[in-house]
Design a protein around this motif. Sequence first.
Motif, PDB file in Angstrom:
ATOM      1  N   GLY A   1      -7.976  -2.078  -5.855  1.00  0.00           N
ATOM      2  CA  GLY A   1      -8.728  -1.331  -5.239  1.00  0.00           C
ATOM      3  C   GLY A   1      -9.714  -0.234  -5.874  1.00  0.00           C
ATOM      4  O   GLY A   1      -9.028   0.888  -6.601  1.00  0.00           O
ATOM      5  N   VAL A   2     -11.369   0.322  -4.897  1.00  0.00           N
ATOM      6  CA  VAL A   2     -11.717   0.923  -5.193  1.00  0.00           C
ATOM      7  C   VAL A   2     -12.057   2.015  -3.781  1.00  0.00           C
ATOM      8  O   VAL A   2     -11.923   1.636  -2.615  1.00  0.00           O
ATOM      9  CB  VAL A   2     -12.764   0.441  -4.948  1.00  0.00           C
ATOM     10  CG1 VAL A   2     -14.284   1.467  -5.516  1.00  0.00           C
ATOM     11  CG2 VAL A   2     -13.190  -0.148  -6.217  1.00  0.00           C
ATOM     12  N   LEU A   3     -11.397   3.596  -4.279  1.00  0.00           N
ATOM     13  CA  LEU A   3     -11.190   4.968  -3.423  1.00  0.00           C
ATOM     14  C   LEU A   3     -12.854   4.856  -2.399  1.00  0.00           C
ATOM     15  O   LEU A   3     -13.467   5.495  -3.641  1.00  0.00           O
ATOM     16  CB  LEU A   3     -10.485   5.775  -3.883  1.00  0.00           C
ATOM     17  CG  LEU A   3     -10.646   6.893  -2.293  1.00  0.00           C
ATOM     18  CD1 LEU A   3      -9.066   6.205  -1.676  1.00  0.00           C
ATOM     19  CD2 LEU A   3      -9.172   7.977  -3.664  1.00  0.00           C
ATOM     20  N   THR A   4     -12.788   4.818  -1.599  1.00  0.00           N
ATOM     21  CA  THR A   4     -14.408   5.582  -0.852  1.00  0.00           C
ATOM     22  C   THR A   4     -13.311   6.488  -0.221  1.00  0.00           C
ATOM     23  O   THR A   4     -12.127   6.587   0.966  1.00  0.00           O
ATOM     24  CB  THR A   4     -14.910   4.749   0.060  1.00  0.00           C
ATOM     25  OG1 THR A   4     -14.665   3.921  -1.418  1.00  0.00           O
ATOM     26  CG2 THR A   4     -16.070   5.425   0.476  1.00  0.00           C
TER      27      THR A   4
ATOM     28  N   LYS B   1      -2.576   4.138  -2.997  1.00  0.00           N
ATOM     29  CA  LYS B   1      -2.697   3.139  -4.043  1.00  0.00           C
ATOM     30  C   LYS B   1      -2.808   0.926  -3.291  1.00  0.00           C
ATOM     31  O   LYS B   1      -1.885   1.048  -1.908  1.00  0.00           O
ATOM     32  CB  LYS B   1      -1.504   3.188  -5.385  1.00  0.00           C
ATOM     33  CG  LYS B   1      -1.839   3.856  -5.839  1.00  0.00           C
ATOM     34  CD  LYS B   1      -1.148   4.267  -6.606  1.00  0.00           C
ATOM     35  CE  LYS B   1      -1.138   5.483  -7.544  1.00  0.00           C
ATOM     36  NZ  LYS B   1      -0.175   5.405  -8.621  1.00  0.00           N
ATOM     37  N   LEU B   2      -2.872   0.286  -3.563  1.00  0.00           N
ATOM     38  CA  LEU B   2      -3.132  -1.359  -3.028  1.00  0.00           C
ATOM     39  C   LEU B   2      -3.325  -2.155  -4.294  1.00  0.00           C
ATOM     40  O   LEU B   2      -3.676  -1.811  -5.758  1.00  0.00           O
ATOM     41  CB  LEU B   2      -4.385  -1.131  -2.740  1.00  0.00           C
ATOM     42  CG  LEU B   2      -4.991  -2.271  -1.979  1.00  0.00           C
ATOM     43  CD1 LEU B   2      -3.788  -2.763  -0.498  1.00  0.00           C
ATOM     44  CD2 LEU B   2      -5.979  -2.606  -1.737  1.00  0.00           C
TER      45      LEU B   2
ATOM     46  N   ALA C   1       0.622  -0.714   0.391  1.00  0.00           N
ATOM     47  CA  ALA C   1       0.365   0.342  -0.089  1.00  0.00           C
ATOM     48  C   ALA C   1       1.191   1.179   0.250  1.00  0.00           C
ATOM     49  O   ALA C   1       2.363   1.401   0.869  1.00  0.00           O
ATOM     50  CB  ALA C   1      -0.954  -0.166   0.920  1.00  0.00           C
ATOM     51  N   THR C   2       0.497   1.789  -0.697  1.00  0.00           N
ATOM     52  CA  THR C   2       1.120   3.087  -0.624  1.00  0.00           C
ATOM     53  C   THR C   2       0.401   4.221  -0.259  1.00  0.00           C
ATOM     54  O   THR C   2      -0.906   4.958  -1.011  1.00  0.00           O
ATOM     55  CB  THR C   2       1.631   3.741  -2.469  1.00  0.00           C
ATOM     56  OG1 THR C   2       1.334   3.339  -3.774  1.00  0.00           O
ATOM     57  CG2 THR C   2       2.920   2.192  -2.229  1.00  0.00           C
ATOM     58  N   PHE C   3       1.169   5.856   0.020  1.00  0.00           N
ATOM     59  CA  PHE C   3       0.144   6.568   0.069  1.00  0.00           C
ATOM     60  C   PHE C   3       0.871   7.743  -0.258  1.00  0.00           C
ATOM     61  O   PHE C   3       2.073   7.965   0.092  1.00  0.00           O
ATOM     62  CB  PHE C   3       0.121   7.336   1.553  1.00  0.00           C
ATOM     63  CG  PHE C   3       0.107   9.003   2.596  1.00  0.00           C
ATOM     64  CD1 PHE C   3      -1.185   9.213   1.712  1.00  0.00           C
ATOM     65  CD2 PHE C   3       0.477   9.539   2.765  1.00  0.00           C
ATOM     66  CE1 PHE C   3      -2.062   9.792   2.021  1.00  0.00           C
ATOM     67  CE2 PHE C   3       0.044  10.544   3.041  1.00  0.00           C
ATOM     68  CZ  PHE C   3      -0.771  11.043   2.735  1.00  0.00           C
ATOM     69  N   ASP C   4       0.813   9.488  -1.014  1.00  0.00           N
ATOM     70  CA  ASP C   4       1.494  10.221  -0.978  1.00  0.00           C
ATOM     71  C   ASP C   4       0.606  10.866  -1.543  1.00  0.00           C
ATOM     72  O   ASP C   4      -0.480  11.387  -2.031  1.00  0.00           O
ATOM     73  CB  ASP C   4       2.075   9.953  -2.808  1.00  0.00           C
ATOM     74  CG  ASP C   4       2.841  11.201  -3.441  1.00  0.00           C
ATOM     75  OD1 ASP C   4       3.152  11.685  -2.981  1.00  0.00           O
ATOM     76  OD2 ASP C   4       3.496  11.187  -4.648  1.00  0.00           O
TER      77      ASP C   4
END
Length: 166
Positions: free
Chosen positions: A123-126, A114-115, A101-104
Amino acid sequence: MFTFPMTLMGGGFNNSLSTIFDGVDEYVQTSVDFSGLSALTLSGWFYRDLVTQRLDISQTDNGNADRIKITLNSSTSAFFVVGGSFLTSSVLGTGWFHIAATFDGSAVAADRLKLYVNGVIDGVLTGVPPTSLPIVGDSQTLRLGNDNGTSSFTDGNIDELAYGRW
């Protein structure tokens, strides 16, 4: 909470040193704190025998509002959670999964989380992810095997966890 040496799995085909959690009360408390970072990558291998088994790594406040976590839950999906935003994978079954998993925080909102499951982006973002990781608090560091702030414990194996932060 574990103290070293940890329980190690022996024997398996390609798995002789993963940490096994019993789903009742075991977890590992680390000194790692991701609060306030603008970018982060977390990855590791997760194993479960049954789709109802839960696996967690998390840094969460006691109210479970400010949080950073990866969870494979009993709904059979993997989640990457930052604050109130969720990235949910496709349905997963049993066995070993590599989750990254990434966080930017500098990216546009749709690309901040991102997963990856077994090397494939999923992955689907909520929700709208924040631009920096939530400030969870000094006493709430990264836990392996427990969703801190809840009574949910990992029932399965976790191996080769890694992180990059900046």
